[in-house]
Each structure stands twice: as structure tokens, then as C-alpha cells.
Design a protein around this motif. Structure first.
Motif, PDB file in Angstrom:
ATOM      1  N   ASP A  63       0.823  -1.216   0.000  1.00 11.53           N
ATOM      2  CA  ASP A  63       0.000   0.000   0.000  1.00 11.53           C
ATOM      3  C   ASP A  63       0.851   1.257   0.000  1.00 11.53           C
ATOM      4  O   ASP A  63       0.550   2.223  -0.717  1.00 11.53           O
ATOM      5  CB  ASP A  63      -0.921   0.007   1.233  1.00 11.53           C
ATOM      6  N   LYS A  64       1.935   1.242   0.795  1.00 14.59           N
ATOM      7  CA  LYS A  64       2.802   2.427   0.882  1.00 14.59           C
ATOM      8  C   LYS A  64       3.546   2.660  -0.433  1.00 14.59           C
ATOM      9  O   LYS A  64       3.741   3.804  -0.871  1.00 14.59           O
ATOM     10  CB  LYS A  64       3.799   2.254   2.022  1.00 14.59           C
ATOM     11  N   GLN A 115       1.115   4.117  -2.894  1.00 13.19           N
ATOM     12  CA  GLN A 115       0.838   5.495  -2.482  1.00 13.19           C
ATOM     13  C   GLN A 115       1.995   6.415  -2.881  1.00 13.19           C
ATOM     14  O   GLN A 115       1.774   7.525  -3.384  1.00 13.19           O
ATOM     15  CB  GLN A 115       0.616   5.524  -0.972  1.00 13.19           C
ATOM     16  N   LYS A 116       3.248   5.923  -2.675  1.00 18.46           N
ATOM     17  CA  LYS A 116       4.428   6.738  -3.011  1.00 18.46           C
ATOM     18  C   LYS A 116       4.524   6.946  -4.527  1.00 18.46           C
ATOM     19  O   LYS A 116       4.804   8.055  -4.998  1.00 18.46           O
ATOM     20  CB  LYS A 116       5.699   6.050  -2.496  1.00 18.46           C
ATOM     21  N   GLU A 150       2.103   6.970  -6.640  1.00 20.45           N
ATOM     22  CA  GLU A 150       1.047   7.894  -7.047  1.00 20.45           C
ATOM     23  C   GLU A 150       1.444   9.338  -6.731  1.00 20.45           C
ATOM     24  O   GLU A 150       1.259  10.252  -7.535  1.00 20.45           O
ATOM     25  CB  GLU A 150      -0.263   7.520  -6.347  1.00 20.45           C
ATOM     26  N   LYS A 151       2.035   9.526  -5.549  1.00 12.71           N
ATOM     27  CA  LYS A 151       2.450  10.870  -5.132  1.00 12.71           C
ATOM     28  C   LYS A 151       3.579  11.397  -6.023  1.00 12.71           C
ATOM     29  O   LYS A 151       3.566  12.562  -6.460  1.00 12.71           O
ATOM     30  CB  LYS A 151       2.902  10.829  -3.668  1.00 12.71           C
ATOM     31  N   LYS A 192      -4.349   7.887 -12.308  1.00 10.73           N
ATOM     32  CA  LYS A 192      -4.943   7.764 -10.965  1.00 10.73           C
ATOM     33  C   LYS A 192      -5.946   6.611 -10.917  1.00 10.73           C
ATOM     34  O   LYS A 192      -6.000   5.845  -9.957  1.00 10.73           O
ATOM     35  CB  LYS A 192      -5.638   9.069 -10.569  1.00 10.73           C
ATOM     36  N   GLU A 199      -6.033   3.133  -8.661  1.00 12.49           N
ATOM     37  CA  GLU A 199      -7.214   2.676  -7.914  1.00 12.49           C
ATOM     38  C   GLU A 199      -7.593   1.256  -8.336  1.00 12.49           C
ATOM     39  O   GLU A 199      -7.949   0.415  -7.511  1.00 12.49           O
ATOM     40  CB  GLU A 199      -8.381   3.638  -8.165  1.00 12.49           C
ATOM     41  N   ARG A 257      -5.226  -1.103  -6.649  1.00 16.08           N
ATOM     42  CA  ARG A 257      -5.598  -1.319  -5.233  1.00 16.08           C
ATOM     43  C   ARG A 257      -6.785  -2.297  -5.116  1.00 16.08           C
ATOM     44  O   ARG A 257      -6.785  -3.187  -4.280  1.00 16.08           O
ATOM     45  CB  ARG A 257      -5.983   0.008  -4.589  1.00 16.08           C
TER      46      ARG A 257
END
Length: 535
Positions: A422-423, A426-427, A429-430, A459, A463, A466
Motif C-alpha cells: 500500500d505504501k 501510495q508513493k 502515485e504521489k 490515478k 485505484e 488497489r
């Protein structure tokens, strides 16, 4: 060997008030539910007169087609003499409807036995079938369970008119096919063939929903001598003639008393059970188009939809000469029941107790008191699979019945998630968003919408990634997660107690035809607590 335990379920304010709030009880009821009240009620009943011979003969004639047991014969004889009754009732559902119909009958039987012993007088169990109800959509289905989900199995035959359940005749072949399909959904066990054969025989013997219901219920409780009567039975209607006359003459006063009592009830912080109206006649007329509700307008009894308009005198003539054309509504049925039967105690569910609370003064209009109200037992049956699932996921029955399964399931899923994955997503994506910020500062205004659309596409892909990861996680732990679904699907279906959803036949199919007989042997206490039975 069945085991039993009681738990105090939170949530029903009416029941809680009935058991704990003296002001509530004395405002809305004539008796508390205690030993002293039973002795007082017995004295009151001795002072009143009942058509005992007629009543016994009427019940006998109604029950004869279904079979009258030895114990029922004893009760019919006692009815003619000095017997008093514990009574409860229900609509006539297919395959007896939801479990609470059986729970109500069990409560009636056990309470009658208990009070017979304590008071030293004949106390007779009676089940009043609400055959005059015309909302067939409430009774034309059963639920089966599939993978922890309740699936509605509807009997599809259409009834265009508002026929009462006692008049609506089903197509026997269509009903046979429907019942076979339902039992297929239950699954094949050692008991399926015999149970289905009994049910199909009952369906072929009868023609209406009420008759089918009574034949099955009578089969369950024959040894106990539970007496049955249909509220729409013509001979009973003839007995009710003088009481219909009183209800017609007192219609305005009865309606007014109920409206006032409902206001008082709402002042206690409860919602309206009946939405009572001053103009209500609280009676139905059985018209050729079905059962229609009457109102009072300009001193006349009317139903404008069908052009029905009768004076009080004309209504009294109907009550005298054709009482079977009249029918009680939810407000006058309890009163009629009490005028016909020597009712020691009425057994009702939470919804019934709520609207009975509005009827105290309406009862007094007839110079009678309300009987003692006994809340029916609320029971949840725990199958061996559910017992195992409770153990595996470390939940109690109370947790499930308080709606905590979804929360615990989500918590379990959280413990399974790959935080590192997950991290990383998230990274990524950021970082991508940062890169796109730089890019947007370098492009012309014409290209800007395309860049933004491109970012939005990425994006959505993150999703999608995920969601796919979560799907994979759920698939990997499907066996464990199914246990949460099973608990909700069996015990607390879409936020409703099991007894409001499933027919007893779904449990008898697994645990045998003696299941209900065995339930009657358990040491239940009628203390307002929820009863848990481990099968």
C-alpha cells in the motif's frame, strides 16, 4: 442435546418500558405482568359472561377438517365450562411464515401450562389466525439461505383484488411446484423427502393460505392441544354480531379515545404505531372487490373509492343480518377477541404491544379491562455451523445480534493487508503527481486539458490496482471471511433477527421434524430476554 441461554438485547424501547417503567405500564395497560395481576384478571373474567357453548362448537367445527387431538378435545370441553385462555395470533404465512409464528405458539402453550399449574384452573392455549388480513404480499414468500445470504422465494400467482387470506385460493399445482423449488433450495438431507411429502399433502388437502397454514401448525402442536380459530371464519362472525353492533354505535368514541391515547404515547417519546384518525371507523367491509376500510363522514360509514355509503342504522342491520360482511381492523380486533374469549393473557410481539398500548380506553368503552399482556418469546436458533463460525472468529451471539459482524470483518481484513505494498503504491502515485505538476508548468494552455486527462487516467489505474489487490486478498482468505457472512446470513439477516426471516422448515430440514416438539421441552423463561438455542 439442545442448550439454551438468555441475553438482554438492547434496542426495543417499548419492551424495555413494559418491563421496567411503572408509569408507562399504568398509563397504557390495566394490569402489570405479575402473579397478583393473574389472580385479579381471573376474578374479572368470572364476573363476565361468554358464549361458551357456541365458542367451543365454533372452534370444533373450524378445526375438524384439520384433526382434533385428544388434548384439544379436553380443551374444547374446558372451554364450555370454566376454562380461560392464553391467546396469540399471526397472519397465515406459507410454510407457517417466519419462525416467530412458531415462537408465539410456543409462548402461548408454555404460559397456559404455567398458569394452569399456578392458578389451579383450566388455562387453554389458543392461536387466533388473522385470516381476514388482505395484504397477501406480506405472506406470499419464504426465504432460503445461500452462501450466507437470505434469498426471497416468492409465490408468483397474482391476486388482483384485496382478497382476505382466508378467501384467496391458490392454484394447487402452482403451489406444489413452488414448494418443490423451495425445498430444493434448502438442500437434500435425510429428512427432506418426508418433510416435503407432508407439506405437499397439506397443500393438496387445502385451497387457501389460511387453511394451509393451520394444517401445518396443527400438525406441529396437536399433542399440546393448541386450539385454532380463523378471525374470518363465518360461524365466528355470526357470534360477533352483537359486538359489531356495539362497535358501530361507539365508533366515534372509540376512534377519539385511540387518537388521544396515541398523542399520550408519543409524549412518552415513542413513534406513532397507528397514525390514528378521528374519522376512522376501525372496521372493514367485505365488498365484492375485496376488503375495504371504512371511515366516518357526515355521520355515515363510507368508503369513497367503491362508493360505499351507509347510515348507522344500515350498518347495524348488516351487523345483525350479515356480520360476515364486516371485519375488524388492527385497533378493534383485540377488543373483539376479548369479547369472544375469556382472555387471561394475550401474547404479542413488540409491534403488537405498541398498538395495544393505545387501546386501554377503547376497551373501557365496552366495560372490560385489557387482558394481561405477555411479550412473546424471541428466539434465535444456532446451527452447528454457526457455533463453529462463532468460535473461529471469536465473536459471541450477542456481538452478532448487535450488528457488529461487519465491523469485525473489516477489522480482520485490515490485519491481512500488505502495508508495504500500500505504501509503495501510495508513493508511486504521489511521485507521479509531482512529475505531472512539473510537466503542466512546461506545456501550453492548449495541451493542459490533455495532460490533466492523462493524470486522471493514471490515478484510475492506481485505484484499479488497489481494488485488484484487495480482491486477491479476499479470494485468498475466502474461507475465513465466509464465516462472517454465514453469521450475518443465519443470525442477523440484513439487520433483522433470524426469527423474522426464515421459516422453521429450513431448520427442520437439517435437524428433523421433531425440532419444534423438542423446543417445547426447553426450560424457557418469559422474562423479556432473548433466548439463544444451540442446536
Amino acid at each position: 442435546m439442545m442448550e439454551i441461554e438468555s441475553i438482554a438485547l438492547k434496542g426495543n424501547k417499548v419492551l424495555q418500558s413494559y418491563f421496567e417503567d411503572q408509569q408507562f405500564i399504568h398509563t397504557f395497560f390495566d394490569y402489570e405482568n405479575n402473579e397478583t395481576s393473574y389472580k385479579e384478571r381471573l376474578k374479572e373474567l368470572k364476573m363476565r359472561s361468554f358464549q361458551r357453548e357456541k365458542l367451543s362448537a365454533t372452534i370444533r367445527s373450524f378445526m375438524e377438517p384439520f384433526g382434533i387431538s385428544e388434548q384439544a378435545e379436553v380443551h374444547l370441553t374446558e372451554m364450555k365450562e370454566n376454562g380461560v385462555v392464553v391467546i396469540g395470533g399471526q397472519q397465515a404465512g406459507i410454510l407457517t411464515g417466519p419462525l416467530y409464528s412458531v415462537h408465539k405458539a410456543i409462548t402461548v402453550i408454555l404460559l397456559a401450562k404455567q398458569k394452569r399449574k399456578e392458578l389451579g384452573v383450566p388455562v387453554i392455549p389458543v392461536f387466533w389466525v388473522a385470516g381476514e388480513d388482505h395484504d397477501l404480499a406480506e405472506i406470499n414468500h419464504v426465504y432460503t439461505e445461500l452462501n450466507g445470504k437470505a434469498i426471497k422465494q416468492q409465490y408468483e400467482e397474482k391476486f388482483v383484488l384485496k382478497w382476505m387470506a382466508s378467501d384467496a385460493e391458490y392454484d394447487q399445482q402452482q403451489m406444489t411446484t413452488y414448494l418443490q423449488e423451495v425445498f430444493k433450495k434448502f438442500g437434500e438431507t435425510e429428512y427432506t423427502k418426508d418433510l416435503l411429502q407432508d407439506v405437499l399433502f397439506a397443500a393438496q388437502q387445502e385451497k387457501t393460505f389460511t387453511q394451509f397454514f393451520v394444517r401445518l401448525m396443527n400438525g406441529f402442536f396437536q399433542e399440546e392441544g393448541l386450539l385454532f380459530i380463523d378471525s374470518a371464519y363465518k360461524t365466528l362472525r355470526q357470534m360477533e354480531s352483537p359486538y359489531f353492533r356495539q362497535m358501530i354505535e361507539g365508533a366515534a368514541a372509540i376512534s377519539s379515545s385511540i387518537v388521544q391515547k396515541e398523542e399520550e404515547y408519543c409524549n412518552f417519546g415513542f413513534s406513532q404505531p397507528l397514525y390514528a384518525e378521528e374519522a376512522a371507523a376501525n372496521l372493514f367491509y367485505v365488498h365484492e372487490t375485496g376488503r375495504v376500510l371504512l371511515s366516518i363522514k357526515d355521520g355515515k360509514f363510507v368508503n369513497e373509492q367503491i362508493g360505499f355509503r351507509k347510515t348507522e342504522k344500515e350498518m347495524l342491520e348488516i351487523a345483525q343480518n350479515e356480520p360476515w360482511l364486516l371485519s375488524n381492523n388492527v385497533a378493534t380486533r383485540p377488543i373483539m377477541q376479548d369479547l369472544i374469549f375469556p382472555v387471561l393473557s394475550f401474547v404479542g410481539g413488540p409491534g403488537e404491544i405498541a398498538y395495544w398500548a393505545l387501546l386501554k380506553e377503547a376497551f373501557h368503552h365496552f366495560d372490560i379491562k385489557m387482558p394481561i399482556i405477555t411479550p412473546r418469546m424471541s428466539i434465535t436458533l444456532i446451527t452447528s455451523k454457526a457455533t463453529q463460525a462463532l468460535s473461529d472468529v471469536s465473536l459471541t451471539v450477542e456481538d452478532v445480534l448487535q450488528g457488529r459482524v461487519a465491523e469485525e470483518r473489516d477489522r480482520f481484513i485490515e490485519t491481512l493487508k500488505n502495508e508495504r505494498f500500500d505504501k509503495m503504491v501510495q508513493k508511486m502515485e504521489k511521485d507521479l503527481e509531482e512529475q505531472y505538476k512539473i510537466l503542466t508548468s512546461e506545456v501550453s494552455d492548449g495541451l493542459l486539458p490533455i495532460v490533466e486527462k492523462n493524470l486522471d487516467y493514471h490515478k484510475k489505474q492506481f485505484e484499479f490496482l488497489r481494488n485488484k489487490a484487495e480482491d486477491e486478498l479476499l479470494r485468498k482468505h475466502e474461507t475465513a471471511l465466509r464465516k462472517y457472512q454465514l453469521l450475518d446470513g443465519q443470525l442477523y439477516v440484513d439487520g433483522s433477527l433470524q426469527e423474522r426471516i426464515y421459516t422453521p422448515y429450513s431448520f427442520m430440514n437439517t435437524y428433523g421434524p421433531d425440532l419444534i416438539k423438542n423446543l417445547l421441552q426447553l426450560p424457557f423463561e418469559m422474562n423479556g430476554k432473548h433466548q439463544i438455542v444451540y442446536l
